[in-house]
Design a protein around this motif. Sequence first.
Motif, short mmCIF file in Angstrom:
data_model
loop_
_atom_site.label_atom_id
_atom_site.label_comp_id
_atom_site.label_asym_id
_atom_site.label_seq_id
_atom_site.Cartn_x
_atom_site.Cartn_y
_atom_site.Cartn_z
N ILE A 14 0.87 -1.18 0.00
CA ILE A 14 0.00 0.00 0.00
C ILE A 14 0.91 1.23 0.00
O ILE A 14 1.52 1.55 1.02
CB ILE A 14 -0.95 0.00 1.22
N TYR A 63 -1.10 -3.27 8.72
CA TYR A 63 0.00 -3.13 7.76
C TYR A 63 1.24 -2.57 8.44
O TYR A 63 2.35 -3.04 8.24
CB TYR A 63 -0.46 -2.19 6.64
N GLY A 82 -6.45 9.65 4.04
CA GLY A 82 -7.27 8.44 4.02
C GLY A 82 -8.59 8.75 4.70
O GLY A 82 -8.61 9.42 5.72
N ALA A 116 -7.02 -1.14 7.14
CA ALA A 116 -5.94 -2.13 7.08
C ALA A 116 -4.64 -1.54 7.61
O ALA A 116 -3.67 -2.26 7.84
CB ALA A 116 -5.76 -2.59 5.64
N ALA A 117 -4.64 -0.21 7.82
CA ALA A 117 -3.37 0.48 8.11
C ALA A 117 -2.68 -0.03 9.37
O ALA A 117 -1.46 -0.26 9.36
CB ALA A 117 -3.63 1.98 8.21
N GLU A 158 -11.06 0.58 2.20
CA GLU A 158 -10.70 -0.23 3.36
C GLU A 158 -9.22 -0.16 3.74
O GLU A 158 -8.82 -0.69 4.77
CB GLU A 158 -11.13 -1.69 3.15
N GLU A 159 -8.41 0.49 2.88
CA GLU A 159 -6.98 0.61 3.21
C GLU A 159 -6.78 1.33 4.54
O GLU A 159 -5.83 1.08 5.25
CB GLU A 159 -6.25 1.36 2.09
N LEU A 218 -5.16 6.80 0.98
CA LEU A 218 -5.63 5.44 1.30
C LEU A 218 -7.08 5.37 0.86
O LEU A 218 -7.90 6.18 1.28
CB LEU A 218 -5.54 5.18 2.80
#
Lengths: 216, 271, 298
Positions: C79, C251, C222, C247-248, C243-244, C240
């Motif tokens: 990402i 990640y 984001g 997910a951060a 859904e990123e 972002l």
Amino acid sequence: MRRQVPLILCFAFGIVMALTEFSPHPFSQWLNEEIIDWTLVIGPFALVLAVATLVQSHWTRIRRRSEYWQYSFLVFIGMAAMVLIGIPLGQRHEAFVWLFRYAQVPMDATMFSLLAFFIASAAYRAFRARTLEATLLLAAALIVMIGNAPVGDLIWNTIIPFEDNLPSTARQWILDNPNLSARRGIILGISLGVISQSIRIILGIERSYLGGVEGD
Amino acid sequence: MIEKLMNIDRRIVFILVALAVIIPSLLEVSFPITVSQPTRSTYDYIEALPPGSTVMIGFNYGPSSLAELHPMAKAVIYHCFQKQIRVIGMTLLAEAATLGDNMLKDVAAEAGAVYGQDYAYLGFRPGATQVLLGMGTAIDSVFEADYAGTSLTEIPLMADVTNYEQVDLVLDLASGSSTEWWITYTNTRYNQQIAAGVTGVIVSQMYPYLQTKQLIGLMPGLLGAAEYEKLIDRPAKGTEGMSIQSFAHLLVVGLVILGNITFFIQRRQGE
Amino acid sequence: MKGQRFSCPVLVVQGLVISLLVLGCGLNAFAQEATTTEDTRLFDTAKIWIFLAVILYSATVVYCIYHARSGKELFIRRIPGLEAVDEAIGRATEMGRSIMYILGLGGVSNVATIASMNILSQVAQKTADYETPLRVPCNDPIVMNVVQEMVKTAYLNEGRPDAYNEENIFFLTESQFAYAAGVDGMMVREKPAAVFLQGTFFAESLILAETGNSIGAIQIAGTDKEHQLPFFIAACDYTLIGEELYAASAYLSREPMLLGSLKGQDYGKVMIFGPIVIGVILELFGITWMTTFFQRVR
């Protein structure tokens, strides 16, 4: 223990609230509404906290003569004026309505209107047909912009004598079809992300939101 | 030259935008307005309601979005009064309480509507979810009194309207997420018919709900206001704003085209 | 995450006991009071399909989370927005300027705000290491309090409690555009080298992002509000998407259990994508029962 109690409460309330969504039983509905009512109680505490923090930080700024400390006086003047007029006289009083209409409305509207300027500068800088995808986006954006203003239809109908009002029809098609599909995809991803994050919170796997509580 | 155009000072763009807004507002230019289907659906729904029906309007926008949503509110409320449809106003935002009150009073004065019989304004209560769910059971459980402090039992209009069952349409005028709250809590739970009028920034977000018929109609920003004014044949601020919007949009389109021309020239020179 | 393996099942059992006690006692009390007109069903059968879908998806995520504890390496796609976090902090450190972290307008119960706090926690650990000033103007006083505690802990964990300055995390205002004006003013005066815009944003998104862009800050944005994404994409260096944001934390921390939930999310997508593809194919052949079924699901 300091960490376990909030985690257990989080789990219990998370599960109970999820279950009440599926039960029409009066108790379930009562419980759902009652818990939401409880969350409202937080509001007044947050207000006190907000005022205290604001006063504290601006008072410190004045005391230390930090950069632009003079502006902190404006914060106190504005706050005092709204509170001293709003609370004793009420929101329908002429003085409060005057402040709202001639102070808050223009200030808020000014900030919002900055968007028009920023949209133009951001569009000029960022809308470049660098790749095929960017070109498609660019074309869609131009059609929507033209279709969103009546002048688009006027120009089209004057220059091209067939398919009346094509810009606004094309704009509507873009909003109804490609926009809708792309948005659905993103919404689905976000929703799955929210559920997954909620599960992590309910199960106590994600706990950094608990702040600095240390130890069990 | 090309380099200069590529990195044009943003203040020049700002001046051009200011001119594109100021000049048309001084000149009286008007353009023909084409009504979009989502706005027409809102109009058709209200038009089909029999006299004596009730429309609840949520004034869920702050002073910042007033320029876009006030003309829309004015047009719809006027249409309702004209059709002898009763209007109940309320808001989920503290800062919108005064806005809604003033708007209803102004339009009522123009249309000759009487407070308590043709319209009522409930004002603001905190806790959006609780307010929306609570009104499903009993409106007076959430709003015991109207915005002026008069008990709902003393308002004749409210005697017939106890919960959503007596409300024929909810129209949410929104600059934020409130339309989604109405859909989640009143459409899904109480099958309440909902229409929305929203700012141009968030309009594309509403299309999924339009397709699923969770929204029966949608008015997009100032254009929506102009379209509604055309439908009720009463041009006002929305229609006036269309000339400004047209020039501003043309400017942005022109800037984007100019930006791309310089971009391509620069790329060719680079090759 | 220390002690998590043992505390999770314990808290689940304790939480379940409390939930069942509350529901059991309440149902009993209400059963005696219920009138004949009230809907006394324990379960709304019209919502059965939604209920089953929630159970299936939740079970998949939970299975993936606990399966990930085995320590098996999980693949996670790159990402760019999150890869750039180190670059942004490094740049601010080199330039001797501050980092501004904006959590948006969401309250503490907003899932996007919690996701943003998780990213902030990771950012704070790094700024503690490099002694880079981290400025967090808050829109919500409760969020401010939580963030103060969180950042303080991050500095403490990195062994740099002396570098933590509580005054850098402060409440500005709850009003949307007053907040935008305040943050813009700070950006112009302080010229932070990096600006993080993570959380829930509305119309103020472009006002903040364009100002950040004008001061030359590297910007990572984001948001869960998908209608604000185009503005961030136009004005920020990295965005972002969808859904990123959620997910951060997985990640950045590379915590196996958090990564496991991402895998569960992917299975969720398959669960949705599969019926869509099958539905489209069936519709093409004129078979409509699947579409009719989904239209009836409430």
